[in-house]
Design a protein around this motif. Structure first.
Motif, PDB file in Angstrom:
ATOM      1  N   ALA A  17      45.492 -42.909  -9.105  1.00  0.00           N
ATOM      2  CA  ALA A  17      44.870 -43.957  -9.916  1.00  0.00           C
ATOM      3  C   ALA A  17      43.624 -44.520  -9.245  1.00  0.00           C
ATOM      4  O   ALA A  17      42.603 -44.758  -9.905  1.00  0.00           O
ATOM      5  CB  ALA A  17      45.877 -45.071 -10.195  1.00  0.00           C
ATOM      6  N   GLN A  18      43.682 -44.737  -7.942  1.00  0.00           N
ATOM      7  CA  GLN A  18      42.539 -45.313  -7.244  1.00  0.00           C
ATOM      8  C   GLN A  18      41.374 -44.329  -7.163  1.00  0.00           C
ATOM      9  O   GLN A  18      40.212 -44.722  -7.310  1.00  0.00           O
ATOM     10  CB  GLN A  18      42.963 -45.795  -5.857  1.00  0.00           C
ATOM     11  CG  GLN A  18      43.870 -47.022  -5.953  1.00  0.00           C
ATOM     12  CD  GLN A  18      44.282 -47.579  -4.615  1.00  0.00           C
ATOM     13  OE1 GLN A  18      43.472 -47.704  -3.707  1.00  0.00           O
ATOM     14  NE2 GLN A  18      45.544 -47.928  -4.486  1.00  0.00           N
ATOM     15  N   ILE A  19      41.669 -43.062  -6.982  1.00  0.00           N
ATOM     16  CA  ILE A  19      40.593 -42.068  -6.948  1.00  0.00           C
ATOM     17  C   ILE A  19      40.016 -41.868  -8.353  1.00  0.00           C
ATOM     18  O   ILE A  19      38.801 -41.763  -8.531  1.00  0.00           O
ATOM     19  CB  ILE A  19      41.087 -40.745  -6.326  1.00  0.00           C
ATOM     20  CG1 ILE A  19      41.437 -40.986  -4.845  1.00  0.00           C
ATOM     21  CG2 ILE A  19      40.024 -39.655  -6.458  1.00  0.00           C
ATOM     22  CD1 ILE A  19      42.180 -39.854  -4.168  1.00  0.00           C
ATOM     23  N   GLN A  20      40.876 -41.863  -9.368  1.00  0.00           N
ATOM     24  CA  GLN A  20      40.393 -41.770 -10.748  1.00  0.00           C
ATOM     25  C   GLN A  20      39.428 -42.919 -11.057  1.00  0.00           C
ATOM     26  O   GLN A  20      38.381 -42.705 -11.653  1.00  0.00           O
ATOM     27  CB  GLN A  20      41.559 -41.834 -11.737  1.00  0.00           C
ATOM     28  CG  GLN A  20      42.389 -40.594 -11.810  1.00  0.00           C
ATOM     29  CD  GLN A  20      43.568 -40.761 -12.750  1.00  0.00           C
ATOM     30  OE1 GLN A  20      44.054 -41.869 -12.982  1.00  0.00           O
ATOM     31  NE2 GLN A  20      44.047 -39.648 -13.281  1.00  0.00           N
ATOM     32  N   GLN A  21      39.806 -44.123 -10.642  1.00  0.00           N
ATOM     33  CA  GLN A  21      38.963 -45.289 -10.893  1.00  0.00           C
ATOM     34  C   GLN A  21      37.601 -45.116 -10.234  1.00  0.00           C
ATOM     35  O   GLN A  21      36.572 -45.432 -10.815  1.00  0.00           O
ATOM     36  CB  GLN A  21      39.668 -46.557 -10.387  1.00  0.00           C
ATOM     37  CG  GLN A  21      39.023 -47.855 -10.817  1.00  0.00           C
ATOM     38  CD  GLN A  21      37.901 -48.299  -9.904  1.00  0.00           C
ATOM     39  OE1 GLN A  21      37.924 -48.065  -8.704  1.00  0.00           O
ATOM     40  NE2 GLN A  21      36.897 -48.913 -10.472  1.00  0.00           N
ATOM     41  N   LYS A  22      37.577 -44.573  -9.031  1.00  0.00           N
ATOM     42  CA  LYS A  22      36.311 -44.357  -8.328  1.00  0.00           C
ATOM     43  C   LYS A  22      35.466 -43.285  -9.014  1.00  0.00           C
ATOM     44  O   LYS A  22      34.247 -43.378  -9.048  1.00  0.00           O
ATOM     45  CB  LYS A  22      36.579 -44.008  -6.870  1.00  0.00           C
ATOM     46  CG  LYS A  22      37.113 -45.203  -6.092  1.00  0.00           C
ATOM     47  CD  LYS A  22      37.388 -44.881  -4.655  1.00  0.00           C
ATOM     48  CE  LYS A  22      38.016 -46.036  -3.911  1.00  0.00           C
ATOM     49  NZ  LYS A  22      37.477 -47.342  -4.136  1.00  0.00           N
ATOM     50  N   ASP A  83      36.444 -38.747 -20.985  1.00  0.00           N
ATOM     51  CA  ASP A  83      37.783 -38.834 -21.582  1.00  0.00           C
ATOM     52  C   ASP A  83      38.722 -39.638 -20.685  1.00  0.00           C
ATOM     53  O   ASP A  83      39.498 -40.468 -21.177  1.00  0.00           O
ATOM     54  CB  ASP A  83      38.375 -37.442 -21.815  1.00  0.00           C
ATOM     55  CG  ASP A  83      37.712 -36.697 -22.958  1.00  0.00           C
ATOM     56  OD1 ASP A  83      36.972 -37.327 -23.743  1.00  0.00           O
ATOM     57  OD2 ASP A  83      37.932 -35.472 -23.051  1.00  0.00           O
ATOM     58  N   LEU A  84      38.657 -39.379 -19.385  1.00  0.00           N
ATOM     59  CA  LEU A  84      39.502 -40.114 -18.448  1.00  0.00           C
ATOM     60  C   LEU A  84      39.166 -41.601 -18.477  1.00  0.00           C
ATOM     61  O   LEU A  84      40.058 -42.450 -18.510  1.00  0.00           O
ATOM     62  CB  LEU A  84      39.348 -39.569 -17.021  1.00  0.00           C
ATOM     63  CG  LEU A  84      40.081 -40.353 -15.935  1.00  0.00           C
ATOM     64  CD1 LEU A  84      41.590 -40.349 -16.175  1.00  0.00           C
ATOM     65  CD2 LEU A  84      39.742 -39.789 -14.558  1.00  0.00           C
ATOM     66  N   ARG A  85      37.890 -41.919 -18.483  1.00  0.00           N
ATOM     67  CA  ARG A  85      37.448 -43.325 -18.525  1.00  0.00           C
ATOM     68  C   ARG A  85      38.015 -44.026 -19.757  1.00  0.00           C
ATOM     69  O   ARG A  85      38.533 -45.138 -19.676  1.00  0.00           O
ATOM     70  CB  ARG A  85      35.925 -43.377 -18.514  1.00  0.00           C
ATOM     71  CG  ARG A  85      35.359 -44.772 -18.466  1.00  0.00           C
ATOM     72  CD  ARG A  85      33.838 -44.688 -18.299  1.00  0.00           C
ATOM     73  NE  ARG A  85      33.272 -46.006 -18.094  1.00  0.00           N
ATOM     74  CZ  ARG A  85      32.513 -46.623 -18.992  1.00  0.00           C
ATOM     75  NH1 ARG A  85      32.203 -46.037 -20.132  1.00  0.00           N
ATOM     76  NH2 ARG A  85      32.046 -47.826 -18.743  1.00  0.00           N
ATOM     77  N   GLU A  86      37.925 -43.364 -20.910  1.00  0.00           N
ATOM     78  CA  GLU A  86      38.433 -43.951 -22.151  1.00  0.00           C
ATOM     79  C   GLU A  86      39.952 -44.089 -22.119  1.00  0.00           C
ATOM     80  O   GLU A  86      40.495 -45.092 -22.584  1.00  0.00           O
ATOM     81  CB  GLU A  86      37.970 -43.127 -23.348  1.00  0.00           C
ATOM     82  CG  GLU A  86      36.480 -43.274 -23.596  1.00  0.00           C
ATOM     83  CD  GLU A  86      35.946 -42.364 -24.692  1.00  0.00           C
ATOM     84  OE1 GLU A  86      36.741 -41.614 -25.314  1.00  0.00           O
ATOM     85  OE2 GLU A  86      34.727 -42.393 -24.911  1.00  0.00           O
ATOM     86  N   THR A  87      40.638 -43.107 -21.567  1.00  0.00           N
ATOM     87  CA  THR A  87      42.096 -43.174 -21.451  1.00  0.00           C
ATOM     88  C   THR A  87      42.510 -44.335 -20.556  1.00  0.00           C
ATOM     89  O   THR A  87      43.418 -45.110 -20.901  1.00  0.00           O
ATOM     90  CB  THR A  87      42.659 -41.849 -20.898  1.00  0.00           C
ATOM     91  OG1 THR A  87      42.361 -40.811 -21.830  1.00  0.00           O
ATOM     92  CG2 THR A  87      44.159 -41.928 -20.676  1.00  0.00           C
TER      93      THR A  87
END
Length: 126
Positions: A17-22, A83-87
């Motif tokens: 989750a933290q890496i996705q956010q970055k 897509d990840l950002r929107e999800t």
């Protein structure tokens, strides 16, 4: 990276989750080389096997890719990142709305509250 962990969620999912956010925020750029698993694990204060598990999951999801001798890199797939950002945003909104409904807010009250807070944020420069 400043790593923060909760006790009620598995560490590897929090790493993801933290890496996705970055990635979605642009703190990690498309095509950027990531530090080694060992370096990331030391920085986060976790076992390298835990970081490896998180990296393997993100590879499976297409967020990062490996080049045999060069390491791991952030995907360059702009559509995947969008897509990840929107999800992630949808998940945040869903969690927020559920909390607000539990507090007894109705939809109109939530909209009004968000508008007021948005104006406050805008004027405070935060």
């Amino acid at each position: 990276m400043a790593w923060q962990f909760r006790n009620d969620i598995p560490i590897y999912t929090q790493l993801i989750a933290q890496i996705q956010q970055k990635i979605v925020s642009g703190a990690l750029l498309p095509g950027e080389r990531l530090p080694s698993v060992r370096d990331l694990a030391a920085e986060a204060g976790v076992n390298p096997n835990t970081m490896q598990r998180a990296m393997m999951e993100m590879e499976r999801e297409g967020l990062v890719f490996s080049q045999r001798t060069a390491g791991r890199f952030v995907t360059e797939d702009a559509a995947r990142i969008k897509d990840l950002r929107e999800t992630l945003a949808r998940d945040q909104v869903k969690e927020f709305l559920e909390s607000m409904y539990l507090l007894g807010f109705r939809q109109e009250e939530i909209v009004s509250f968000v508008e007021k807070e948005g104006e406050h944020h805008e004027h405070s420069g935060v």
